[in-house]
Every structure is written in structure tokens, then in C-alpha cells.
Design a protein around this motif. Structure first.
Motif, PDB file in Angstrom:
ATOM      1  N   UNK A  10      -7.175  -2.043 -14.652  1.00  0.00           N
ATOM      2  CA  UNK A  10      -6.714  -3.419 -14.514  1.00  0.00           C
ATOM      3  C   UNK A  10      -7.398  -4.103 -13.348  1.00  0.00           C
ATOM      4  N   UNK A  11      -7.395  -5.414 -13.396  1.00  0.00           N
ATOM      5  CA  UNK A  11      -7.876  -6.253 -12.299  1.00  0.00           C
ATOM      6  C   UNK A  11      -6.767  -7.235 -11.961  1.00  0.00           C
ATOM      7  N   UNK A  12      -6.350  -7.228 -10.699  1.00  0.00           N
ATOM      8  CA  UNK A  12      -5.416  -8.237 -10.199  1.00  0.00           C
ATOM      9  C   UNK A  12      -6.266  -9.325  -9.558  1.00  0.00           C
ATOM     10  N   UNK A  13      -6.237 -10.520 -10.125  1.00  0.00           N
ATOM     11  CA  UNK A  13      -7.165 -11.563  -9.695  1.00  0.00           C
ATOM     12  C   UNK A  13      -6.439 -12.856  -9.370  1.00  0.00           C
ATOM     13  N   UNK A  14      -7.112 -13.659  -8.579  1.00  0.00           N
ATOM     14  CA  UNK A  14      -6.615 -15.011  -8.335  1.00  0.00           C
ATOM     15  C   UNK A  14      -6.766 -15.825  -9.618  1.00  0.00           C
ATOM     16  N   UNK A  15      -6.017 -16.901  -9.721  1.00  0.00           N
ATOM     17  CA  UNK A  15      -6.079 -17.734 -10.923  1.00  0.00           C
ATOM     18  C   UNK A  15      -7.445 -18.371 -11.103  1.00  0.00           C
ATOM     19  N   UNK A  16      -8.231 -18.426 -10.029  1.00  0.00           N
ATOM     20  CA  UNK A  16      -9.529 -19.101 -10.088  1.00  0.00           C
ATOM     21  C   UNK A  16     -10.657 -18.200 -10.570  1.00  0.00           C
ATOM     22  N   UNK A  17     -10.388 -16.917 -10.846  1.00  0.00           N
ATOM     23  CA  UNK A  17     -11.476 -16.005 -11.173  1.00  0.00           C
ATOM     24  C   UNK A  17     -12.212 -16.428 -12.442  1.00  0.00           C
ATOM     25  N   UNK A  18     -11.487 -16.644 -13.541  1.00  0.00           N
ATOM     26  CA  UNK A  18     -12.158 -16.959 -14.796  1.00  0.00           C
ATOM     27  C   UNK A  18     -12.877 -18.296 -14.736  1.00  0.00           C
ATOM     28  N   UNK A  19     -12.284 -19.285 -14.103  1.00  0.00           N
ATOM     29  CA  UNK A  19     -12.955 -20.579 -13.995  1.00  0.00           C
ATOM     30  C   UNK A  19     -14.190 -20.479 -13.104  1.00  0.00           C
ATOM     31  N   UNK A  20     -14.127 -19.648 -12.067  1.00  0.00           N
ATOM     32  CA  UNK A  20     -15.295 -19.455 -11.209  1.00  0.00           C
ATOM     33  C   UNK A  20     -16.418 -18.793 -11.988  1.00  0.00           C
ATOM     34  N   UNK A  21     -16.078 -17.813 -12.805  1.00  0.00           N
ATOM     35  CA  UNK A  21     -17.087 -17.132 -13.614  1.00  0.00           C
ATOM     36  C   UNK A  21     -17.518 -17.962 -14.821  1.00  0.00           C
ATOM     37  N   UNK A  22     -16.779 -19.004 -15.133  1.00  0.00           N
ATOM     38  CA  UNK A  22     -17.130 -19.838 -16.281  1.00  0.00           C
ATOM     39  C   UNK A  22     -16.769 -19.214 -17.603  1.00  0.00           C
TER      40      UNK A  22
ATOM     41  N   UNK B 228     -16.189  -8.300 -19.627  1.00  0.00           N
ATOM     42  CA  UNK B 228     -15.387  -7.344 -18.863  1.00  0.00           C
ATOM     43  C   UNK B 228     -15.970  -7.324 -17.463  1.00  0.00           C
ATOM     44  N   UNK B 229     -15.308  -7.964 -16.555  1.00  0.00           N
ATOM     45  CA  UNK B 229     -15.788  -7.968 -15.176  1.00  0.00           C
ATOM     46  C   UNK B 229     -14.632  -7.602 -14.252  1.00  0.00           C
ATOM     47  N   UNK B 230     -14.842  -6.543 -13.448  1.00  0.00           N
ATOM     48  CA  UNK B 230     -15.947  -5.570 -13.479  1.00  0.00           C
ATOM     49  C   UNK B 230     -15.959  -4.764 -14.777  1.00  0.00           C
ATOM     50  N   UNK B 231     -17.033  -3.988 -14.968  1.00  0.00           N
ATOM     51  CA  UNK B 231     -17.214  -3.245 -16.211  1.00  0.00           C
ATOM     52  C   UNK B 231     -16.039  -2.306 -16.469  1.00  0.00           C
ATOM     53  N   UNK B 232     -15.746  -2.128 -17.746  1.00  0.00           N
ATOM     54  CA  UNK B 232     -14.714  -1.203 -18.226  1.00  0.00           C
ATOM     55  C   UNK B 232     -13.298  -1.648 -17.877  1.00  0.00           C
ATOM     56  N   UNK B 233     -13.118  -2.921 -17.576  1.00  0.00           N
ATOM     57  CA  UNK B 233     -11.761  -3.437 -17.325  1.00  0.00           C
ATOM     58  C   UNK B 233     -11.020  -3.591 -18.651  1.00  0.00           C
ATOM     59  N   UNK B 234      -9.728  -3.263 -18.650  1.00  0.00           N
ATOM     60  CA  UNK B 234      -8.909  -3.376 -19.858  1.00  0.00           C
ATOM     61  C   UNK B 234      -8.049  -4.641 -19.862  1.00  0.00           C
ATOM     62  N   UNK B 235      -7.534  -5.008 -18.711  1.00  0.00           N
ATOM     63  CA  UNK B 235      -6.631  -6.160 -18.664  1.00  0.00           C
ATOM     64  C   UNK B 235      -6.645  -6.788 -17.275  1.00  0.00           C
TER      65      UNK B 235
ATOM     66  N   UNK C 254     -26.320 -11.292  -9.410  1.00  0.00           N
ATOM     67  CA  UNK C 254     -27.304 -10.431 -10.062  1.00  0.00           C
ATOM     68  C   UNK C 254     -27.783  -9.339  -9.113  1.00  0.00           C
ATOM     69  N   UNK C 255     -28.103  -9.707  -7.879  1.00  0.00           N
ATOM     70  CA  UNK C 255     -28.591  -8.720  -6.913  1.00  0.00           C
ATOM     71  C   UNK C 255     -27.526  -7.678  -6.625  1.00  0.00           C
ATOM     72  N   UNK C 256     -26.296  -8.095  -6.484  1.00  0.00           N
ATOM     73  CA  UNK C 256     -25.224  -7.149  -6.194  1.00  0.00           C
ATOM     74  C   UNK C 256     -24.998  -6.192  -7.354  1.00  0.00           C
ATOM     75  N   UNK C 257     -25.206  -6.675  -8.572  1.00  0.00           N
ATOM     76  CA  UNK C 257     -24.924  -5.856  -9.757  1.00  0.00           C
ATOM     77  C   UNK C 257     -26.055  -4.889 -10.072  1.00  0.00           C
ATOM     78  N   UNK C 258     -27.299  -5.373 -10.052  1.00  0.00           N
ATOM     79  CA  UNK C 258     -28.417  -4.536 -10.544  1.00  0.00           C
ATOM     80  C   UNK C 258     -29.467  -4.266  -9.487  1.00  0.00           C
ATOM     81  N   UNK C 259     -29.270  -4.744  -8.275  1.00  0.00           N
ATOM     82  CA  UNK C 259     -30.290  -4.555  -7.246  1.00  0.00           C
ATOM     83  C   UNK C 259     -30.607  -3.103  -6.983  1.00  0.00           C
ATOM     84  N   UNK C 260     -29.619  -2.216  -7.152  1.00  0.00           N
ATOM     85  CA  UNK C 260     -29.830  -0.809  -6.848  1.00  0.00           C
ATOM     86  C   UNK C 260     -30.698  -0.072  -7.848  1.00  0.00           C
TER      87      UNK C 260
END
Length: 809
Positions: free
Chosen positions: A115-127, A189-196, A265-271
Motif C-alpha cells: 500500500x501507499x499512504x499518500x497526500x490527496x495531491x499525489x495523483x494530480x501532481x503525477x497527472x 503503479x507508483x511506486x512499482x508493485x503497489x496494490x492500493x 527519470x534520473x531518480x528512477x533509472x539513473x542507477x
């Protein structure tokens, strides 16, 4: 177009007459093109495909840093997150989230969901807009009003059968009712493999003024239109200075406080970016080697078709027409190889993903799409032109009188021979570069595998158990249930020792700073490095066989009401109490308030690798889990029996303690260690595979050239032997020709490998990019393979019967 179709039909007729040649060429090309398509599909999905958000280039991650304490890219506290939303000038929206786990009950077997506990602004921020229903409201970010849930599309389809009536249904999560208010679109699914997703509702202690140092939130933001990351970084530098000015006790100058802005992008795949580009370049070398092999085959075939070419020229075919015909034949071969290669890529892509496991970011987005098909088609055409141009130009130089005179022998002339030799030298050089890279990665991986992790993973099974806040909110209740479960686990037959820990080695980080009793930090003194915080039970160190150096281990007597105890690692004792004995000293974690208890150092244990086998051992402070009471823990069990039989017993014991608690993320500790090096293993195995294919192709190229030379020089060799040449002389002549090409290729390859070494240095561990042992070993290996490839056809040449040869001529 008519000419092309005519040439294509003629090419198919010609290739049907030589099925062995066509099959060899198509298989070589399919191998090269398929490997390139498979690796490109991974590069495309991970690096090139836009992230599944609206305008992903405007998304950034925000991190805190205490450079003076060695803390880089750490999480954010609730108070810091709220300040970010208030005082930034370049951010359009800011959102926060925390990853957790929740238990779904009400079914036959409790199921643990990510699970991800998120602020209400998460989905709108991600678009991101829900496929069904709605997102969270800001009012639902408060305790008591946060009992709503968003489902990912994967969970909705897999767990609830894609029922359109899911909206408004009540799910029991961690023993509390949650109302489903929406379903998210497929692929998100952000982060990956999130269910709810559930709303993040801060508790009062999280927003207390003293909680500024309680950092556990991940923060993502969207910059305003037209704002670049560099401008956002300057803005956050201003915010960091403002924090230091308004809260000097929290951000003193000596700790090197700063805020980092990193693109999503850098944070996700930079490694993995550098590794994937290196692998794509390596598989490109394999394709070049395959092309040179096919080009050699075409040169030999063109030499054998000299009479046909000259007749066509005599009948009026111009050089351009001949070149077009030969290029068409090459394109037919390459397109056939590309089609077969695409099928191989479909299998290879699955194999690549299985090989890397969970170590590859965005792995779920890797698939064979239109871009990969277009890449394969384009590569096939370019490949056909690449390996077909030189043979076409060489073959189109029709010598009517020479061809008629020499047609019976099908000689290709000196120019053709030189071209074949150049191609073989190129093959050997490219193969050596790949072998050097594979050798360096292999030595690097072996050095990593030989690193002492500080613990013994063999024979240890790990699993996780989490306690819902609603039913286990009281610390004493959490302590009691964890101790009861641990006691029951230790009674299971076959269990040697068992313990609990808030975090396993190599699975994450949890930095913390602390005060030392009786020691006042001088503002001019350099800050003390932070330590890794671990809450562990008795038996944890014994289960992992982490040796005790001084004092004692944590024990069951370090209970909920007992004086607080802590065990230091060697590094923690060394940096905290340099030149002193750590046992008996007292420390107190910062950010816990003025009434936080002091913990006495009761022992010192050996250092362990916490961040990775390729990272230095971190200082670690092991606090009593019973006294710290986390909401969940990892179980570590050293056992003498198989994991399958033990797991059933462990689950049965947990059901006795609480039938609604699942045991999840079960894995041997060896698998945890292996997972920490999965990316390096992935790189080593792939580069080794490519290098092996390259050596095989290069040796086939050498064999083919020598074998063809033997055929062309049969009369000459017969005359030499008739005039007194020994078999050893002929053998040396032919082997010498092959070894001259090999040594030229080895020399050129060593120069190229030395030039490319700097690019690989950042990807290696425990070995230098210009390691002389690797370079020498690879050169000797390749020379040995080439010697065998030259000797086989040379031995046939040495057995030529002079009388039969001269009689046939």
C-alpha cells in the motif's frame, strides 16, 4: 520498384540453390539482430519510453541532505513537507507518500497487500486520473476521515474480477473498514508493485514542533511550466537557507544541510542507465561480428560466381546493376534474419527480465512494441547494406577475360583476399574488446561475491510480519505479541535460532543521529556521522551469526519495562567513542523529545554490510525491538530443515498468535544477498554471453578464411609438396596466415579496450579497468581459440596429395 522485385525474385532463386549458405547467413544475422532487439526492448522500456505520467519531464523528487554527516538524499518530515508547499516559488504542486503494507481480511486467508499512504495531491501532481471513481480529497487527510481506498487496475482485475460494482464496496484492511472510491488506470503503479492507495493522515505527534527531525516521507513535485530542474534547485537552495535561518537548532551550519532536486527519470533509472548503454554497445559489437562473418561468406561466394558475373557483364549489365543485384541478395538475407531475430527477441526479452528479477526499474514496461519492431526492421536494412556493400563492390569489378580463364577455379583475386583478411582482423578486435569487458565484469562480480558481509546467510529463512495500528496501537501490546510469536518460532522443530529485526541487511537504510550522555557538541566540531538504526530482538545476531566482540548481546530480559539497551557495531563504537571503550556508555536518539530514554551500550559486534556488498560497512546501532516497538519486523530463522516444511510451521504458529496476521515476503537470506547484486550479475552474464558468441563467430571467421584459402591454393600447395615441402612446412604456412590475422586483431583490440576502460571503471568493483591479468588472459585465450581454428583447415592442407592435385589440374 519493378527492378527491385525482379532482383528480389532472382535473389531468392539463387539462395534456394545454396541452402547451406543461406541458412548459415540467416542464422548468424538472426542471432545478432535478435540479441540487439532484445536488449533494445529493455533499453526502450526503461530509458526511452516516457514515464506513465502527464508531462513527466516536469516531475521531480525532493530530498534532504546532511552532507557533513554523510547523509545524502534522505526522507522528509511532515513539517518540512508542509513548508515546501508554502514557501517554494518554482513548484506547481507538491505531494508526499509513504510505502507500507496492509492486510486484507474477510476472505479465507488474510492477504498482505503493498500500500501507499499518500497526500490527496499525489495523483494530480503525477497527472493521473482514475479510470473509475474519484481521487482523495484534502479533508480525507485527517485521522478518522481517511477510511477510503483506491485500487490499482492490476488488483482490481486479479482480486476482484474487474467488477464494475466495486465502487462503494467496503474492504477490511488492517481490521478497519475502508470504502473503495476509485480504480486507477491500467499501467499506473507508483511506486512499482503497489496494490492500493489510502490517504496519509498525520498523527498529532508527527506535526508537533519537535517532530521536524522525524523524516519518513517521500516527496514528489511538479515544477511550473517553463521551469527547469536547475531553476528549481536554486529555489530549493533558498528554501534550505530559510530553514537554517528559522530553525538554527535543527539545521546548524556544521551539518551541511541542503535540499536536492532530482528529476523523476534520473531518480528512477539513473542507477542502471550506464549499464544498459554498455550492454547495448556490446550487443552491437556482436552484430558487427556477425556482419563481417556474412560479408566473408558473400566474398567467397562472389569469388565462386566470378564466371556468372562476367557473363552478365558481357551481356550488358553495368556495374551499378550488378551492385544493386548483390545488395538485394544481402537485403533478402538480412530481412529473413531480422524476421527470425524478432522471434528470438521475444524469447530473449523474457529471459532477460527473468535474469535481472526485481533489480530492474520499470521492468513491467518492457515489451515488444512498435518502436522495437521498427528498430528491428531498420537494423535489418542497415545490416544488409553494411555487410553487402563491400562484397557487392568487390564482385562487380568484372574481369571478363580473367574470369573466363580462371573461372574453373573461381579465384577471387588478391583484393578479395585482402578484404577477407581485414574483416577477420576486425572480428578478432571486436571479440577481444567484448572478452575484456566480460572478463572485467566477471572479476568484479567474483570480488563482490568474495566480500565478507559480516553475517552468514546460508541456512537462514526470512519473512515479514506487520501489526495493524488500529489493533496494536499500544506499545506494550505490540511487544507482547512479537515476543509470543518469537517464543513459538523457537519451539518449532528444526529451528536452531530465531530473531526479529526492523530491517534486514542489504534491504534498505534507516539513518539516525543521537546524543552521547555527558558530551556537549561544540559548534566548531565536525558533526558526528549518523548511524544505521536497527531495532532487533534477542537471537537476531545469533541467527545471522554476527560475532560478539565485547560485552553481551541483546537478551529477552531487555524487555518493555527494563532499562533501554543498545548494541553497537565496530564502526559505530569507533566513530562514537574513539579511543574509548563503548560498553557502558549511554546514548539517546535525537528527535524523540526531551523525555526520550537513555540507552546503555551493552555490547559491540562485528561490522556488517548494510547498504550493499560493494559499499563499506556502515556504523549500526542495534536497539531492543521490544523496547522500540515497530509496527512490523522481519523474522530471521536459522534452520536445519527445508524452507517449505518450516514455512508451514511458522504460518501455523502465527495463526495461533493472531489468525488475521499473514506471514509474507518469505525468502532465504541467500536470495536477499543475491538480489542485492542482481544488476551486477545481469551485466556479467549478458556481457559474458555476448563475448562467448563473439569468440565463436570470430573463430568461425578465421576457420572460414583459412579453409577458403586452402581450397584456392590447393594447386600451389601440391606443387610446393611435389618440390620437397614437408607437411610441417605447409601446416606452418597456413597456421601462420591465420595467426598473423589474429595477432593484428588482438593488437587492435587491446588498443580499443584500453581506450574504453575508462567508460567501464564506474561499473567495476575490486578490479581496475586496465587490469593486466584480464587483458593478458583474454589475449592468450583468443589466440588459443584462433590457433585451433587455423590448425583444423591447415591440417587438411598438409594432407594434400601432390600427384592427385597436379593430375586434376
Amino acid at each position: 520498384m519493378d527492378h527491385f522485385l525482379q532482383d528480389a525474385r532472382y535473389a531468392l532463386r539463387v539462395l534456394r540453390k545454396s541452402p547451406g549458405f543461406a541458412l548459415a547467413a540467416i542464422l548468424a544475422l538472426a542471432l545478432g539482430i535478435g540479441a540487439n532487439s532484445a536488449v533494445f526492448s529493455v533499453v526502450n522500456g526503461v530509458l526511452l519510453r516516457p514515464m506513465p505520467f502527464a508531462e513527466p519531464e516536469r516531475l521531480v523528487r525532493l530530498f534532504g541532505n546532511f552532507h557533513g554527516m554523510g547523509l545524502e538524499r534522505i526522507s522528509v518530515s511532515v513539517l518540512e513537507y508542509r513548508d515546501y508547499r508554502e514557501v517554494t516559488r518554482t513548484l506547481e504542486s507538491v505531494a508526499a507518500y509513504i510505502q507500507t503494507d496492509m492486510t486484507l481480511t474477510g476472505q479465507d486467508v488474510p492477504e498482505r497487500l503493498r500500500a501507499v499512504a499518500s497526500s490527496a495531491s499525489l495523483l494530480s501532481t503525477l497527472g493521473v486520473v482514475p479510470m473509475m471513481g474519484r481521487t482523495f480529497s484534502e479533508e480525507e487527510e485527517t485521522q478518522g476521515r481517511n477510511r477510503v481506498v483506491l485500487l490499482t487496475h492490476r488488483l482490481w482485475r486479479g482480486r476482484f474480477g474487474a467488477s464494475p460494482e466495486i465502487l462503494g464496496k467496503t474492504l477490511t484492511l488492517d481490521g478497519e473498514p475502508f470504502t473503495v472510491v476509485g480504480v486507477l488506470p491500467s499501467g499506473f503503479e507508483y511506486p512499482a508493485q503497489t496494490d492500493l492507495y489510502v490517504p496519509f493522515a498525520p498523527t498529532p505527534d508527527m506535526v508537533d514542533p519537535g517532530a521536524r527531525g522525524r523524516r519518513f516521507l517521500n516527496v514528489v513535485a511538479r515544477v511550473k511550466p517553463g521551469v527547469f530542474v536547475e531553476a528549481a534547485q536554486r529555489d530549493m537552495d533558498r528554501v534550505a537557507a530559510l530553514f537554517a535561518e528559522t530553525h538554527p537548532e535543527r539545521y546548524p551550519q556544521r551539518v551541511g544541510w541542503a535540499i536536492s532536486v532530482v528529476s523523476m527519470e534520473e531518480q528512477t533509472v539513473g542507477g542502471v542507465r550506464s549499464t544498459l548503454w554498455v550492454l547495448l554497445a556490446a550487443v552491437g559489437c556482436v552484430l558487427l561480428i556477425a556482419c563481417t562473418n556474412v560479408a566473408n561468406l558473400l566474398l567467397a561466394r562472389a569469388a565462386a560466381r566470378g564466371r556468372e558475373i562476367s557473363i552478365r557483364a558481357a551481356l550488358g549489365a553495368g556495374r551499378g546493376r550488378l551492385v544493386t543485384q548483390f545488395l538485394t541478395e544481402s537485403l533478402v538475407l538480412s530481412l529473413a534474419g531480422g524476421a527470425l531475430g524478432l522471434l528470438l527477441a521475444m524469447w530473449g526479452m523474457d529471459a532477460l527480465l527473468a535474469l535481472v528479477g526485481d533489480g530492474l526499474p520499470r521492468a513491467a514496461e518492457v515489451r515488444l512494441d512498435g518502436r522495437v519492431v521498427l528498430f528491428t526492421g531498420t537494423l535489418s536494412v542497415l545490416t544488409g547494406l553494411l555487410f553487402g556493400l563491400a562484397p557487392a563492390l568487390q564482385a562487380s569489378r568484372a574481369d571478363l577475360h580473367g574470369a573466363m580463364r580462371e573461372g574453373a577455379r573461381g579465384t577471387g583475386g588478391r583484393a578479395s583476399g585482402r578484404m577477407r583478411s581485414v574483416l577477420v582482423v576486425s572480428q578478432v578486435a571486436l571479440a577481444l574488446v567484448l572478452l575484456v569487458g566480460a572478463g572485467l565484469f566477471l572479476r568484479s562480480f567474483l570480488a563482490l561475491q568474495g566480500e565478507d558481509a559480516g553475517f552468514e546467510p546460508r541456512g537462514v529463512l526470512t519473512a515479514r510480519v506487520s501489526l495493524p495500528q488500529e489493533r496494536y496501537g499500544e506499545p506494550s501490546k505490540r511487544a507482547a505479541v512479537m515476543q509470543e510469536f518469537l517464543t513459538r518460532v523457537r519451539s518449532v522443530p528444526g529451528v536452531e535460532s530465531a530473531g526479529l529485526a526492523s530491517l534486514l541487511p542489504l534491504t534498505g537504510r534507516s539513518d539516525w543521529s543521537f546524543d552521547v550522555e555527558g558530551r556537549v557538541q561544540d559548534p566548531s566540531d565536525p558533526p558526528r556521522p549518523a548511524v544505521e538504526y536497527r531495532a532487533v530482538s534477542s537471537g537476531y545476531h545469533k541467527a545471522l551469526r554476527i560475532p560478539l566482540l565485547r560485552g553481551r548481546m541483546l537478551e529477552d530480559s531487555d524487555g518493555f519495562d527494563a532499562p533501554h539497551a543498545v548494541v553497537f557495531s565496530e564502526a559505530a563504537a569507533r566513530i562514537t567513542f574513539p579511543g574509548e571503550e563503548a560498553v557502558g556508555k549511554r546514548i539517546r536518539l535525537r528527535g524523540q523529545g526531551p523525555d526520550a530514554p537513555w540507552a546503555t551500550v551493552v555490547g559491540v559486534v562485528k561490522d556488517t554490510k548494510e547498504w550493499g556488498l560493494d559499499q563499506p560497512a556502515r556504523p549500526v546501532a542495534y536497539f531492543s525491538l521490544t523496547q522500540r516497538n515497530p509496527m512490523g519486523a522481519y523474522l530471521v530463522v536459522r534452520t536445519r530443515q527445508g524452507a517449505g516444511a518450516l514455512l508451514a510451521s511458522l504460518q501455523a504458529e502465527l495463526r495461533v498468535v493472531d489468525r488475521n496476521l499473514p506471514l509474507y515476503d518469505v525468502a532465504p537470506m541467500e536470495a536477499v544477498v543475491d538480489g542485492s547484486v542482481s544488476q551486477r550479475r545481469f551485466s556479467m552474464l549478458l556481457l559474458g554471453l555476448f563475448a562467448g558468441v563473439a569468440v565463436v563467430l570470430a573463430s568461425l571467421g578465421i576457420y572460414g578464411v583459412i579453409a577458403y584459402t586452402v581450397t584456392q591454393r590447393t594447386r600451389e600447395l601440391g606443387i610446393r609438396m611435389a618440390l620437397g615441402a614437408r607437411q610441417a612446412d605447409v601446416l606452418g604456412l597456413m597456421v601462420g596466415q591465420g595467426m598473423r590475422m589474429t595477432l593484428l586483431g588482438v593488437g587492435l583490440g587491446l588498443v580499443l579496450a584500453l581506450g574504453l576502460g575508462r567508460l567501464l571503471s564506474a561499473l567495476l568493483f575490486g578490479v581496475k579497468a586496465h587490469d593486466p591479468v584480464t587483458f593478458a588472459g583474454v589475449a592468450v585465450l583468443l589466440a588459443g581459440v584462433a590457433l585451433v581454428a587455423s590448425w583444423l583447415p591447415a591440417r587438411r592442407a598438409a594432407k594434400v596429395d601432390p600427384a592427385l592435385t597436379l593430375r586434376s589440374e
